[in-house]
Scaffold this active site. Structure first.
Site, PDB file in Angstrom:
ATOM      1  N   HIS A  37     -15.260  44.254 -27.983  1.00 16.70           N
ATOM      2  CA  HIS A  37     -15.408  45.365 -27.023  1.00 16.70           C
ATOM      3  C   HIS A  37     -16.881  45.617 -26.722  1.00 16.70           C
ATOM      4  O   HIS A  37     -17.254  45.893 -25.580  1.00 16.70           O
ATOM      5  CB  HIS A  37     -14.820  46.661 -27.607  1.00 16.70           C
ATOM      6  CG  HIS A  37     -13.342  46.623 -27.847  1.00 16.70           C
ATOM      7  ND1 HIS A  37     -12.800  46.655 -29.106  1.00 16.70           N
ATOM      8  CD2 HIS A  37     -12.311  46.581 -26.992  1.00 16.70           C
ATOM      9  CE1 HIS A  37     -11.482  46.629 -29.012  1.00 16.70           C
ATOM     10  NE2 HIS A  37     -11.150  46.580 -27.750  1.00 16.70           N
ATOM     11  N   VAL A 176     -15.027  36.879 -28.505  1.00 16.22           N
ATOM     12  CA  VAL A 176     -16.003  36.954 -29.604  1.00 16.22           C
ATOM     13  C   VAL A 176     -15.235  36.640 -30.895  1.00 16.22           C
ATOM     14  O   VAL A 176     -14.121  37.131 -31.101  1.00 16.22           O
ATOM     15  CB  VAL A 176     -16.650  38.354 -29.680  1.00 16.22           C
ATOM     16  CG1 VAL A 176     -17.632  38.439 -30.850  1.00 16.22           C
ATOM     17  CG2 VAL A 176     -17.381  38.672 -28.375  1.00 16.22           C
TER      18      VAL A 176
END
Ligand code: PAF
Length: 280
Positions: A37, A176
């Site tokens: 995020h 990620v």
């Protein structure tokens, strides 16, 4: 940084920014923010004058036997992470204000929602598109950012925005990963230590498929067999799906094509369902 709970107040703030000619970016989240995020937020910060982050655990995208009740809630840490990264506004409404009594509208995207997570989680994408359209209307962004980890979600939201002429760019940001390859997810905290140790096998499998593709293999049965191997070797894991599909249409592919192939996996580790993917 402002924390706004009221949808009308959030919309008013967003409209005021737009009226000043500012470029607004929106990062929709359900909270429990992690490095994935934060990458979305950092990209948003680079491309807009104002950045809003929505933190809303959207009940209508969870099925009756899913993890809504136990979904991690870390609002204080989320807000601190947003503040550190220069977020201008957090929109954190309560469900009753997003879906007030009498709410009866559903946004449904057809074909793209049928396979993969759409098959395993009936109704899930209707919940996603309904809330995301609301967030776009309230947040008035020029650009909204979503992670490629939820590749199908990204494609579905992009389709919705195109089909409904929503004036927003839907931008996908790379996955990620933890140092051992596991894709960042708010659900990783559910994993028991022995499950966490095995979880990188999903990425290992996907990377084995990529390696086979790079070596010239195009038959998706063979690519998927390579991806399946490290996962099936682990008794703690159960594959929900592992499929090769067109990145454009999500149709199943017999032959992988460079630039138009998504290999997507959903795997249960105990009761935790993890998703991951690669694009070829
Ligand atoms: O990806 C998520 O966190 C959610 O599905 C989203 C896009 C914020 C909608 O609730």
């Amino acid at each position: 940084m402002e924390i706004i709970k009221d949808p009308a107040a959030f919309q008013k703030q967003s409209q005021a920014w737009r009226a000043e000619g500012l470029r607004v970016a929106l990062v929709p989240t359900m909270g429990a923010l992690h490095a994935g995020h934060f990458k979305l937020i950092e990209c948003a910060r680079q491309m807009a004058d104002r950045v809003s982050v929505s933190i809303f655990l959207n009940p209508i995208q969870f099925g009756p036997n899913e993890d809504l009740a136990k979904y991690p809630k870390t609002f204080e840490a989320d807000a601190a992470g947003c503040r550190e990264r220069g977020v201008d506004a957090i929109f954190a409404p309560v469900p009753g204000d997003v879906y007030p009594p009498g709410f009866q509208t559903t946004v449904h995207v057809d074909g793209l929602t049928s396979p993969l997570c759409g098959r395993s989680r009936p109704g899930h994408f209707d919940g996603v598109t309904t809330v995301v359209l609301k967030l776009l209307l309230l947040g008035q962004p020029s650009v909204a950012l979503f992670g490629w980890k939820d590749a199908q979600q990204l494609l579905v939201i992009r389709r919705m925005a195109r089909d409904l002429n929503v004036p927003v760019e839907i931008m996908g940001i790379e996955i990620v990963r933890e140092a051992d390859g596991l894709a960042m997810s708010s659900r990783n905290v559910y994993l028991k230590p022995e499950e966490r140790r095995e979880a990188p096998r999903i990425h290992k499998g996907l990377e084995a498929a990529r390696k086979a593709f790079q070596a010239g293999e195009r038959d998706t049965d063979k690519l998927l067999a390579a991806a399946r191997k490290p996962i099936e070797e682990c008794p703690l894991m159960r594959i929900d799906y592992l499929e090769a599909r067109s990145l454009e249409t999500l149709e199943e592919l017999k032959e992988a094509k460079a630039g138009d192939t998504l290999i997507a996996a959903a795997v249960f580790l105990g009761s935790t369902r993890l998703i991951d993917n690669i694009r070829l």
